[in-house]
Each structure stands twice: as C-alpha cells, then as structure tokens.
Design an enzyme around this catalytic site. Structure first.
Site, PDB file in Angstrom:
ATOM      1  N   GLU A   1     -15.463  -9.253   8.220  1.00  0.00           N
ATOM      2  CA  GLU A   1     -14.599  -8.714   7.167  1.00  0.00           C
ATOM      3  C   GLU A   1     -14.359  -9.767   6.086  1.00  0.00           C
ATOM      4  O   GLU A   1     -14.500  -9.500   4.899  1.00  0.00           O
ATOM      5  CB  GLU A   1     -13.261  -8.269   7.763  1.00  0.00           C
ATOM      6  CG  GLU A   1     -12.305  -7.636   6.773  1.00  0.00           C
ATOM      7  CD  GLU A   1     -11.078  -7.069   7.464  1.00  0.00           C
ATOM      8  OE1 GLU A   1     -10.863  -5.846   7.386  1.00  0.00           O
ATOM      9  OE2 GLU A   1     -10.330  -7.846   8.087  1.00  0.00           O
TER      10      GLU A   1
ATOM     11  N   TRP B   1       0.785   3.073  11.843  1.00  0.00           N
ATOM     12  CA  TRP B   1      -0.045   2.496  10.791  1.00  0.00           C
ATOM     13  C   TRP B   1       0.565   2.813   9.434  1.00  0.00           C
ATOM     14  O   TRP B   1       1.459   3.645   9.316  1.00  0.00           O
ATOM     15  CB  TRP B   1      -1.480   3.032  10.873  1.00  0.00           C
ATOM     16  CG  TRP B   1      -2.464   2.147  10.159  1.00  0.00           C
ATOM     17  CD1 TRP B   1      -3.011   2.342   8.936  1.00  0.00           C
ATOM     18  CD2 TRP B   1      -2.982   0.895  10.635  1.00  0.00           C
ATOM     19  NE1 TRP B   1      -3.852   1.294   8.608  1.00  0.00           N
ATOM     20  CE2 TRP B   1      -3.850   0.396   9.640  1.00  0.00           C
ATOM     21  CE3 TRP B   1      -2.805   0.160  11.802  1.00  0.00           C
ATOM     22  CZ2 TRP B   1      -4.533  -0.819   9.775  1.00  0.00           C
ATOM     23  CZ3 TRP B   1      -3.477  -1.036  11.941  1.00  0.00           C
ATOM     24  CH2 TRP B   1      -4.333  -1.510  10.938  1.00  0.00           C
TER      25      TRP B   1
ATOM     26  N   GLU C   1      -3.320  -1.298   2.608  1.00  0.00           N
ATOM     27  CA  GLU C   1      -2.143  -0.828   3.341  1.00  0.00           C
ATOM     28  C   GLU C   1      -0.862  -1.547   2.901  1.00  0.00           C
ATOM     29  O   GLU C   1      -0.025  -1.918   3.723  1.00  0.00           O
ATOM     30  CB  GLU C   1      -2.342  -0.984   4.859  1.00  0.00           C
ATOM     31  CG  GLU C   1      -3.193   0.110   5.450  1.00  0.00           C
ATOM     32  CD  GLU C   1      -4.635  -0.306   5.683  1.00  0.00           C
ATOM     33  OE1 GLU C   1      -4.921  -1.516   5.695  1.00  0.00           O
ATOM     34  OE2 GLU C   1      -5.485   0.590   5.831  1.00  0.00           O
TER      35      GLU C   1
ATOM     36  N   ASP D   1      -1.999   1.036  -1.016  1.00  0.00           N
ATOM     37  CA  ASP D   1      -3.271   0.722  -1.658  1.00  0.00           C
ATOM     38  C   ASP D   1      -4.369   0.559  -0.607  1.00  0.00           C
ATOM     39  O   ASP D   1      -4.181   0.875   0.568  1.00  0.00           O
ATOM     40  CB  ASP D   1      -3.134  -0.519  -2.549  1.00  0.00           C
ATOM     41  CG  ASP D   1      -2.792  -1.792  -1.766  1.00  0.00           C
ATOM     42  OD1 ASP D   1      -2.768  -1.756  -0.514  1.00  0.00           O
ATOM     43  OD2 ASP D   1      -2.561  -2.828  -2.410  1.00  0.00           O
TER      44      ASP D   1
END
Length: 370
Positions: A326, A116, A169, A166
C-alpha cells in the site's frame, strides 16, 4: 532483473494480473488485501473498480465481468433501502451518515459487523464509471447491471452534495472535490448506458451540472488548482483522479494543469506520492497507487518519460515475490506515528490489490505489455 527495463516492466504486468486473479473471491469480489488485518475479508467499491479497470485494460474479461456482476448484485440488493432514503429526503427529513449505504462489503456481499468509517459516496460513482469503461471496451453483458445502475444513479443524484468521508475514511463533515468528481464521472457514465428512464436521466444530468457549478464556484483555490475539500486550500493526491481518469476538467484545462502541478510540487518525492501533508497513517509514507495516478496524468498529457518514471518507481517497491504494498515507509512525513499503527494493525498492507491495479492501468497507458 534491472528495474525499469522493458522485461522487468512486462514481468510485473504479468505478476500483477496473477496476484489479482489469484486473490479474487469466487463471488467476484476483489479483496482489498488478503492478509492485512483491517482489510482482510472485505472489498471496497472504489478499490475494486480501479482494480477491475486495470485488469480490463489488460484484456482480462471473465474475472472483471464477475466483479461487476458482484457489484451489481450488491448495489441492486439495496434498491428498497435507497428508495426509502430518497423518500425520506424528498419529505424533508434529514438522513444521518450512519443510515447511508456502506463503502465496503464482505466478499459475499454482506455488510459485516466490524465498525468502519462507512459513508463514502465516491465508490458508487467510481463503480459506475468503471462498469461503463469495461462494457464499452469489451462489449460484454453484465448481469444485473440495469437495475444496479438505476439504483446507484438515484442514490447519487439525490445525495451528491451531502458531506461524507473521503477516500481515506476521514473528514465526514466535508464535501471533498475528489468525491464530487467520482460522482460526476459515474453519473455521466450512467446516463450513457441508456438504462435510466427519462426522470432518472434528468435527475442525473441536473446533478452533473450541479457538481460542475459547485466545483467551479467553491472548489478551486486561489492558485487555480482544485481543493482537497470545499473551503480548504490544501491539496490531496486523490485530486489527480479528478483530471484523469474522471475528466472533471480536460487534461489541458488550466485547472487540470494547475492541479497536477501542485500535487506533484507538494506531495511527490523521488517518484513516490504522499496522500496529503498532514498524513500520519503508518507515519505518512508514499503510496504506490498514487504514483500510478500521477503517472497516468502525465501519460494523458503526453509526458511519456515522466509517466515512465512513476511506473518504474512503483515497480521498484515490489517485494522479492512481486507483490506491491500500500505504501512504503522509508521517507515518512510523521515518523513518530509509525509504531502505533504497526502495533494496531501489523505490517503495511501487502499485497494491496489496488496498487497492482494502478500498475496495470499505467502500464497500459504506456503500452507496456506482458
């Protein structure tokens, strides 16, 4: 049910509390989304802190305290790692982004094995801010908080000016104003806990002053609004948090007024809010939680009708079962990029618990109750 009615708003408040409570892990962690392939099984400090704030404002005590105790355990367990990183930095050694603390954790507090974009400082500041808000609101005790607050404050006091990813990502080589504002708010909150010793409090205060000076010198564009990152004149919807709730500048300060206005002018569309104009993630749709941030800023400035408009747009995006996604994909910035993300990760994350948390925060600001 008529979207925008008092009853519909109250029902979605109740449903949001239920969605978040249902999916909260027994460990206390709030999973970002229980079904989305890239988020399933993981919790972010940033997402979780805003989810917890929405629940805390809604009067939920035990679940929110459990979340903060989970965070305290996660952060406190990394005390030796932070001490080692700070020691190296104090000796003049460089510390790579890969060596820094992660931004997301498994629901049991581990770091997982999936790759990640991990080095994000804002989550630690946001958690400190949310912890102080919850404790101040309800007067509750959070086990492990003293150690964890000291660890997080030390980490941020030393590394606040380091570039990192940020909120989205992205752009690990930049210093993002929304990240700086989260750290600023978190360190102010840490100082207010009384948990820091004299040296730690002095370091945190110096970092707070340093952030304010840096943003004033390099973080404001010619038009008077905050910048996406230092050196860029672009705007990002995450900048809304710099004004409210983080309070980098007061709501009525010229920089705050200009920032909210510029984000709304460039990124808002018919009640929804884009992340930034070059967004291609799932084609660059409008994010439900960002409508919440814009609504909160309107509410904080006394513009109730504008804030209600964003609350009602958020509510209109709920599925038939009352789950908030989302983002929505009806008016995309980059429609040609939608299918690649659909193939990679499946349908847009639904329910996104952060979206529900922001609905609760804005509803509370507007005195909408279940």
């Amino acid at each position: 049910m008529i979207v925008g009615s008092d009853l519909a708003r109250a029902q979605l408040v109740s449903r949001s509390v239920d969605v978040i409570s249902t999916h909260q892990s027994p460990s206390g962690a709030y999973p970002a989304c229980p079904t989305f392939s890239a988020y399933r099984g993981y919790a972010w400090l940033r997402d979780g802190a805003f989810i917890a704030e929405g629940m805390s404002r809604s009067g939920v005590l035990e679940g929110v305290t459990a979340f903060h105790e989970w965070c305290a355990g996660v952060v406190g367990a990394r005390q030796a790692r932070v001490d080692a990183l700070v020691g190296r930095a104090a000796d003049g050694e460089s510390v790579s982004p890969a060596e820094m603390l992660p931004t997301r954790f498994t629901l049991d507090g581990g770091e997982g094995t999936d790759e990640w974009w991990d080095h994000q400082l804002d989550g630690y500041g946001t958690w400190l801010w949310a912890l102080a808000e919850h404790v101040g609101r309800h007067g509750t005790e959070v086990k492990g908080a003293r150690t964890a607050v000291r660890v997080a404050a030390k980490y941020l006091s030393w590394f606040w000016d380091q570039p990192c990813y940020d909120w989205w990502e992205e752009h690990v080589d930049q210093r993002h104003v929304s990240t700086l504002a989260a750290i600023h708010a978190g360190l102010r909150a840490a100082i207010g806990t009384g948990f820091l010793d004299e040296q730690e409090e002095r370091a945190a205060a110096e970092a707070v002053e340093g952030i304010a000076a840096l943003v004033a010198a390099e973080g404001i564009a010619q038009g008077g609004h905050l910048r996406k990152w230092l050196g860029s004149d672009a705007v990002d919807a995450s900048l809304l948090a710099c004004v409210y709730p983080f309070g980098l500048y007061p709501v009525d300060h010229p920089v705050s007024v200009a920032t909210v206005a510029e984000v709304e002018r460039r990124l808002a569309h018919e009640g929804g809010v884009y992340r930034y104009l070059a967004d291609t993630f799932y084609g660059g749709g409008r994010w439900v939680l960002l409508a919440g941030f814009l609504g909160l800023n309107h509410a904080a400035a006394g513009r109730r009708e504008e804030a209600l408009r964003y609350l009602d747009w958020m509510g209109a995006q709920a599925t038939a079962t009352g789950e908030l996604p989302e983002q929505v994909s009806d008016v995309l910035l980059a429609p040609g990029r939608f299918d690649e993300w659909l193939a990679r990760w499946g349908s847009v994350a639904t329910p996104l618990l952060w979206s529900h948390g922001m609905y609760l925060m804005l509803a509370d600001a507007l005195e909408v109750r279940a």
